[in-house]
Motif scaffolding. Structure first.
Motif, short mmCIF file in Angstrom:
data_model
loop_
_atom_site.label_atom_id
_atom_site.label_comp_id
_atom_site.label_asym_id
_atom_site.label_seq_id
_atom_site.Cartn_x
_atom_site.Cartn_y
_atom_site.Cartn_z
N GLY A 10 0.82 -1.20 0.00
CA GLY A 10 0.00 0.00 0.00
C GLY A 10 0.86 1.26 0.00
O GLY A 10 0.62 2.20 -0.77
N ASP A 11 1.86 1.28 0.87
CA ASP A 11 2.75 2.43 0.91
C ASP A 11 3.60 2.53 -0.35
O ASP A 11 3.84 3.62 -0.88
N SER A 12 4.06 1.39 -0.86
CA SER A 12 4.95 1.39 -2.02
C SER A 12 4.25 1.77 -3.30
O SER A 12 4.91 2.14 -4.28
N PHE A 13 2.92 1.67 -3.33
CA PHE A 13 2.17 2.05 -4.51
C PHE A 13 1.29 3.27 -4.26
O PHE A 13 0.35 3.52 -5.01
N SER A 14 1.62 4.04 -3.24
CA SER A 14 0.90 5.29 -3.00
C SER A 14 1.28 6.30 -4.07
O SER A 14 2.27 6.12 -4.80
N LYS A 19 5.36 8.81 -7.61
CA LYS A 19 6.06 10.02 -8.05
C LYS A 19 7.56 9.90 -7.78
O LYS A 19 8.38 10.36 -8.58
N SER A 20 7.91 9.27 -6.67
CA SER A 20 9.33 9.08 -6.35
C SER A 20 10.01 8.18 -7.37
O SER A 20 11.15 8.43 -7.78
N TYR A 21 9.32 7.11 -7.80
CA TYR A 21 9.92 6.20 -8.79
C TYR A 21 10.14 6.93 -10.12
O TYR A 21 11.18 6.76 -10.76
N VAL A 22 9.15 7.72 -10.51
CA VAL A 22 9.30 8.48 -11.76
C VAL A 22 10.45 9.47 -11.64
O VAL A 22 11.25 9.64 -12.57
N SER A 23 10.56 10.10 -10.48
CA SER A 23 11.64 11.05 -10.26
C SER A 23 13.00 10.36 -10.33
O SER A 23 13.94 10.89 -10.94
N GLU A 24 13.11 9.18 -9.72
CA GLU A 24 14.37 8.43 -9.77
C GLU A 24 14.71 8.01 -11.20
O GLU A 24 15.87 8.06 -11.62
N PHE A 25 13.70 7.62 -11.96
CA PHE A 25 13.91 7.23 -13.35
C PHE A 25 14.45 8.41 -14.16
O PHE A 25 15.46 8.28 -14.86
N ILE A 26 13.81 9.55 -14.05
CA ILE A 26 14.22 10.72 -14.83
C ILE A 26 15.60 11.21 -14.41
O ILE A 26 16.47 11.49 -15.25
N GLY A 94 17.31 2.69 7.87
CA GLY A 94 15.92 2.92 8.22
C GLY A 94 15.28 4.12 7.57
O GLY A 94 14.19 4.53 7.96
N SER A 95 15.93 4.71 6.56
CA SER A 95 15.39 5.91 5.92
C SER A 95 14.40 5.59 4.81
O SER A 95 13.70 6.49 4.34
N ILE A 96 14.36 4.36 4.36
CA ILE A 96 13.42 3.95 3.32
C ILE A 96 13.12 2.48 3.54
O ILE A 96 13.96 1.73 4.05
N THR A 97 11.91 2.05 3.21
CA THR A 97 11.57 0.65 3.42
C THR A 97 12.21 -0.22 2.34
O THR A 97 12.54 0.25 1.25
N ILE A 98 12.40 -1.48 2.67
CA ILE A 98 13.02 -2.42 1.73
C ILE A 98 12.17 -2.55 0.46
O ILE A 98 12.70 -2.53 -0.66
N LEU A 99 10.88 -2.68 0.62
CA LEU A 99 10.00 -2.88 -0.54
C LEU A 99 10.03 -1.66 -1.46
O LEU A 99 10.16 -1.79 -2.68
N THR A 100 9.90 -0.47 -0.90
CA THR A 100 9.97 0.74 -1.71
C THR A 100 11.34 0.87 -2.35
O THR A 100 11.47 1.29 -3.50
N GLY A 101 12.38 0.48 -1.62
CA GLY A 101 13.74 0.51 -2.15
C GLY A 101 13.91 -0.36 -3.38
O GLY A 101 14.64 0.00 -4.31
N LEU A 102 13.25 -1.51 -3.39
CA LEU A 102 13.32 -2.38 -4.57
C LEU A 102 12.73 -1.71 -5.80
O LEU A 102 13.27 -1.84 -6.90
#
Length: 250
Positions: A10-14, A19-26, A94-102
């Motif tokens: 739920g958190d990883s697909f909020s 927006k964070s994933y798109v930002s990292e991609f760009i 502990g600054s980012i979750t493992i799942l979101t990090g993946l």
């Protein structure tokens, strides 16, 4: 005590996380396009594939400038990682979750691949340079070098941008991060290639089809990043609040 948070889908697909994933991609695409492009441009202008001293300086400066920009444009959205080793180091702390990090890893690698494919297209099919250890340097020595220089990079990220005990030091953080990458390339480029970034090495490997030494540039930086997260987290941060279940993982 450092605490690693697994996270939830739920958190990883909020909305904030996407927006964070798109930002990292760009941001990774911008960084890799400039960094790899500088090496291609230098080779074309000199008609020499060997990395001589002026070429080393040019590539180091280009990477330092590009990373400064990449971190700056993504910092307020995703935290400006642009690097799976940085993401792992921050997850260890502990600054980012493992799942979101993946998902950060996926975005970063895709950004690097797209950047290299674009470079191949716009340069008329010129070869994409890949990372590799220098002549006379063993794979193990290259691995250790990547561990050391990535430790320095991720430690710098913590000290300037990710320490929760201090306030933001603004523009100094991306400048320092860019500078340490440029300095490490000058120091390690002739030996290990000076990657410090699995995504930066993975994109050229995919575009060129050469995966011969890619393991060095995954294992070395990930170990170095994890060690930096452990050291800074345990020694200088100590206790910290768990990762909040919010949309913001910067």
């Amino acid at each position: 005590m450092v605490k690693i948070a697994l996270g939830s889908l739920g958190d990883s697909f909020s909305v904030g996380s996407i927006k964070s994933y798109v930002s990292e991609f760009i941001a990774t695409l911008v960084f890799v396009f400039a960094g790899v492009g500088s090496a291609i441009a230098y080779n074309k202008l000199t008609s020499d594939a060997a990395l001589d001293p002026p070429g080393l300086v040019a590539v180091a400066v280009a990477h330092a400038f590009a990373l400064f920009v990449g971190v700056s444009i993504a910092a307020n959205i995703s935290g400006g990682h642009l690097n799976p080793a940085v993401t792992l180091g921050l997850a260890i702390g502990g600054s980012i979750t493992i799942l979101t990090g993946l998902f950060y890893w996926i975005a970063q690698c895709l950004g690097s691949i797209v950047a290299c494919l674009l470079l191949k297209f716009v340069t008329g099919g010129l070869s994409i340079p890949t990372h590799g250890v220098g002549d006379g340097v063993s794979a193990f020595a290259g691995l250790v070098t990547e561990i050391i220089i990535t430790f320095g990079l991720v430690y710098t990220v913590y000290a300037t941008a990710a320490d929760p005990k201090k306030g933001s030091i603004g523009i100094i953080a991306p400048i320092a991060i860019g500078f340490i990458v440029g300095a490490n390339i000058l120091a390690a480029g002739p030996f290990s290639g000076g990657s410090m970034n699995p995504a930066r090495s993975f994109g050229p490997a995919v575009a060129s089809g050469d995966f011969s030494e890619i393991w060095i540039y995954w294992i070395g930086p990930l170990i170095g990043g994890a060690l930096a997260g452990l050291v800074y987290g345990e020694v200088f941060i100590g206790s910290h609040a768990p990762v909040p279940t919010s949309d913001d993982y910067a």
